[in-house]
Motif scaffolding. Structure first.
Motif, short mmCIF file in Angstrom:
data_model
loop_
_atom_site.label_atom_id
_atom_site.label_comp_id
_atom_site.label_asym_id
_atom_site.label_seq_id
_atom_site.Cartn_x
_atom_site.Cartn_y
_atom_site.Cartn_z
N ILE A 299 1.46 -0.93 0.29
CA ILE A 299 -0.27 0.29 -0.22
C ILE A 299 1.18 0.88 0.15
O ILE A 299 1.59 1.69 1.10
CB ILE A 299 -1.25 -0.07 1.42
CG1 ILE A 299 -1.53 -1.31 0.87
CG2 ILE A 299 -1.95 1.80 1.46
CD1 ILE A 299 -2.25 -1.18 0.41
N VAL A 300 0.53 1.56 -1.39
CA VAL A 300 1.82 3.07 -1.17
C VAL A 300 0.90 4.59 -1.42
O VAL A 300 -0.05 4.67 -2.85
CB VAL A 300 2.73 2.78 -2.54
CG1 VAL A 300 3.67 4.23 -2.75
CG2 VAL A 300 3.63 1.87 -2.17
N GLU A 301 0.60 5.52 -0.70
CA GLU A 301 -0.21 6.70 -0.64
C GLU A 301 0.60 7.48 -2.53
O GLU A 301 1.26 7.09 -3.50
CB GLU A 301 0.13 7.51 0.28
CG GLU A 301 1.79 8.56 -0.11
CD GLU A 301 2.22 8.94 1.28
OE1 GLU A 301 2.19 10.01 2.00
OE2 GLU A 301 2.08 8.46 2.74
N ASN A 302 -0.59 8.26 -2.72
CA ASN A 302 -0.41 8.55 -3.88
C ASN A 302 0.97 9.09 -4.26
O ASN A 302 2.22 9.39 -5.46
CB ASN A 302 -1.84 9.53 -4.21
CG ASN A 302 -2.91 9.20 -4.81
OD1 ASN A 302 -2.83 7.54 -5.10
ND2 ASN A 302 -3.68 9.19 -3.43
N SER A 303 1.15 10.16 -3.31
CA SER A 303 2.30 10.98 -2.94
C SER A 303 4.17 10.03 -3.55
O SER A 303 4.64 10.15 -4.52
CB SER A 303 2.49 11.71 -2.08
OG SER A 303 1.96 13.34 -2.44
N GLY A 304 3.82 8.81 -3.11
CA GLY A 304 5.03 7.72 -3.55
C GLY A 304 5.09 7.22 -4.53
O GLY A 304 5.72 6.56 -4.63
N LEU A 305 3.94 6.95 -4.94
CA LEU A 305 4.01 5.95 -6.40
C LEU A 305 4.63 6.79 -7.45
O LEU A 305 4.15 6.56 -8.23
CB LEU A 305 2.24 5.86 -6.49
CG LEU A 305 1.35 4.95 -5.71
CD1 LEU A 305 0.15 4.65 -5.84
CD2 LEU A 305 2.05 3.38 -6.04
N LEU A 306 4.42 8.31 -7.08
CA LEU A 306 4.85 9.07 -8.39
C LEU A 306 6.40 8.43 -8.83
O LEU A 306 6.48 8.51 -10.20
CB LEU A 306 5.14 11.11 -7.92
CG LEU A 306 3.92 11.81 -7.30
CD1 LEU A 306 4.89 12.93 -6.84
CD2 LEU A 306 3.52 11.87 -9.08
N THR A 307 7.08 8.17 -7.81
CA THR A 307 8.36 7.43 -8.35
C THR A 307 7.98 6.29 -9.52
O THR A 307 8.81 6.04 -10.05
CB THR A 307 9.14 7.20 -7.65
OG1 THR A 307 8.80 6.31 -6.33
CG2 THR A 307 9.61 8.64 -6.64
N VAL A 308 7.58 5.39 -9.12
CA VAL A 308 6.78 4.64 -9.39
C VAL A 308 6.08 4.66 -11.03
O VAL A 308 6.53 4.19 -12.59
CB VAL A 308 5.95 3.31 -8.48
CG1 VAL A 308 5.30 1.99 -9.78
CG2 VAL A 308 6.56 2.82 -7.54
N ALA A 309 5.31 5.62 -11.10
CA ALA A 309 4.95 5.68 -12.28
C ALA A 309 5.58 6.30 -12.94
O ALA A 309 5.52 6.22 -14.43
CB ALA A 309 3.62 6.50 -12.41
N ALA A 310 6.54 7.26 -12.76
CA ALA A 310 7.86 8.13 -13.90
C ALA A 310 8.28 6.91 -14.64
O ALA A 310 8.94 7.04 -15.63
CB ALA A 310 8.26 8.88 -12.78
N LEU A 311 8.74 5.48 -13.70
CA LEU A 311 9.59 4.62 -14.41
C LEU A 311 9.35 4.06 -16.24
O LEU A 311 10.63 3.91 -17.08
CB LEU A 311 9.83 3.34 -13.56
CG LEU A 311 10.39 3.07 -12.44
CD1 LEU A 311 9.92 2.14 -11.00
CD2 LEU A 311 11.92 4.18 -12.54
N LYS A 312 8.07 4.24 -16.17
CA LYS A 312 7.51 4.24 -17.65
C LYS A 312 7.77 5.45 -18.67
O LYS A 312 7.48 4.64 -19.85
CB LYS A 312 5.99 3.52 -17.43
CG LYS A 312 5.58 2.29 -16.76
CD LYS A 312 3.82 1.90 -16.95
CE LYS A 312 3.53 0.78 -15.82
NZ LYS A 312 2.33 0.72 -16.03
N HIS A 313 7.90 6.32 -18.00
CA HIS A 313 8.25 7.18 -18.71
C HIS A 313 9.94 7.51 -19.85
O HIS A 313 10.35 7.81 -20.95
CB HIS A 313 7.74 8.89 -18.16
CG HIS A 313 6.87 8.60 -17.84
ND1 HIS A 313 5.91 9.30 -19.32
CD2 HIS A 313 5.91 8.76 -16.85
CE1 HIS A 313 5.25 9.88 -18.24
NE2 HIS A 313 4.59 8.92 -17.86
#
Length: 429
Positions: A299-313
């Protein structure tokens, strides 16, 4: 390049470490001094190898959700308050926060036996207020004021000035930033590196400043990338303009990074040590949350997910990456909403509307068709029209769980083949 393969735990290192002799500025010195404070209240958090869809590079998550307040903010808050004189603490501590910094200050107030008045936005969920009281107990008082962080912070500053109290800033303070920098210290000392890339979320910029400063000192070859919400990119705009810039508004589900104005004290460090800033849309955070829950049970809060979502870029071929998961504080209502949106976003849940003749057996006919196509019916809404046309007098809305876009289209095709005219409608679980 300075890199320790594996050694004593941070905060327990003896005088034999002589890195202080190579330090070039106060922040770096403060980070190393912070080692002697922050581990009073928490242990170093681990790295965990992630297996993310579509990402072939080795990615390690820095699990700040496993810290004493389930977010990295305990580091800076405790370091700042522990570094104060007893006289300053006796005057009372004042802070402003939407959640994680508030919990860090509350924990520090309890451990250091001082009192903290914590200002939080009026919209702060009760669960976050409860956590602040849990960590701080009788040592904290919560004041609800304002509709966003900036309004809340203004009220907190005014209160601190009026009462002669000490304001503990969540990010724009060198000692606070130094506490956050111990996170990078632990990454370097983990034995999993050296890393080629480090991704860190940016709100006000304190975490990015502490991490990039020490990471660059210990491993000059590393690239440190900041990640902001697309609709709260105050640091990106500031870098572009060459000066601290205030956004007219922010709008993001990543509330921990919903900041209009980045820190002024930290800005020169960001300019010097951060290699790039990228932005992520809120919709990408929804998908990242689903990936983390399903693939890693995290369970990762939305701000913590920024770095995960960025990897696909990014092209991460042949790169070893650390992604800082800055926190995991999220209430169950928010979790449920994000899961629902994620399933809809990935066509794993959808709703179709069909018109049925008003005669016995029609509902069973549709249900049988759905079963044959392996569609899992979640909900049915059966609405009878007031009409004399009995050939199309009932609207049936079917909400189904499926396996993705191809399966969804297969179900729609099957309905069309049987003579129905399915119309996709907005899903509501």
């Amino acid at each position: 390049m300075f890199y320790w393969k594996r050694g004593p735990e941070p905060g327990r290192m003896g005088a034999s470490i002589t890195i202080m002799s190579i330090l070039s500025d106060r922040l770096s010195e403060e980070i190393l001094q912070a080692r002697q404070r922050v581990y009073t209240v928490g242990e170093p958090t681990p790295l965990q190898r992630l297996n993310l869809p579509g990402i072939k590079a080795p990615v390690y998550a820095k699990r700040e959700d496993l810290g004493p307040i389930r977010a990295y903010k305990w580091r800076g808050a405790f370091n700042c308050m522990a570094a104060l004189s007893q006289e300053a603490r006796d005057k009372g501590i004042v802070a402003a926060s939407a959640g994680n910094h508030a919990q860090g200050v509350a924990l520090a107030a309890s451990v250091l036996n001082c009192h903290a008045t914590i200002f939080m936005p009026r919209s702060t969920p009760e669960v976050k207020q409860t956590e602040v009281r849990r960590h701080g107990g009788r040592h904290v008082k919560i004041m609800l004021h304002g509709d966003c962080y900036d309004e809340t912070a203004a009220a907190a500053h005014e209160y601190a000035e009026t009462h002669g109290s000490t304001f503990v800033h969540p990010y724009d303070d060198l000692v606070t930033m130094a506490g956050q920098g111990t996170l990078a210290d632990e990454v370097v000392m983990s034995g999993e590196g050296p890393f080629d890339r480090a991704y860190v979320a940016i709100g006000g910029g304190g975490l990015a400043t502490g991490v990039s400063t020490l990471a660059k000192l210990l491993n000059p070859k590393i690239k440190v990338i900041g990640v902001e919400p697309a609709n709260a990119n105050c640091m990106q705009e500031s870098i572009k303009n060459g000066k601290v810039t205030t956004l007219p508004s922010v709008n993001t589900i990543a509330d921990g990074t919903a900041v209009k104005t980045p820190g002024t004290k930290i800005f020169p460090y960001i300019q010097k040590n951060l290699d790039d800033i990228i932005t992520v849309e809120d919709a990408e955070l929804v998908g990242a949350f689903l990936d983390m829950v399903e693939n890693h049970k995290l369970i990762v809060e939305n701000s913590g997910l920024l770095t995960v979502a960025a990897l696909k870029h990014l092209d991460l071929k042949s790169k070893k990456v650390v992604s800082i998961l800055s926190g995991g504080n999220m209430d169950v209502i928010t979790m449920a909403s994000i899961v629902q949106h994620g399933l809809i976003q990935r066509d794993r849940v959808f709703t179709v509307s069909v018109l049925l003749p008003d005669k016995p057996g029609e509902l069973a006919k549709v249900a049988t068709l759905m079963a044959e196509e392996q569609g899992n019916v979640i909900k049915l809404e059966h609405n009878q029209f007031v009409t004399t046309n009995r050939t199309a007098a009932v609207e049936l809305r079917i909400t189904l769980e499926c396996f993705g876009p191809e399966h969804k289209q297969q179900i729609i095709n099957a309905l069309e083949k049987e003579g129905y005219k399915p119309k996709q409608v907005r899903t509501s679980l």
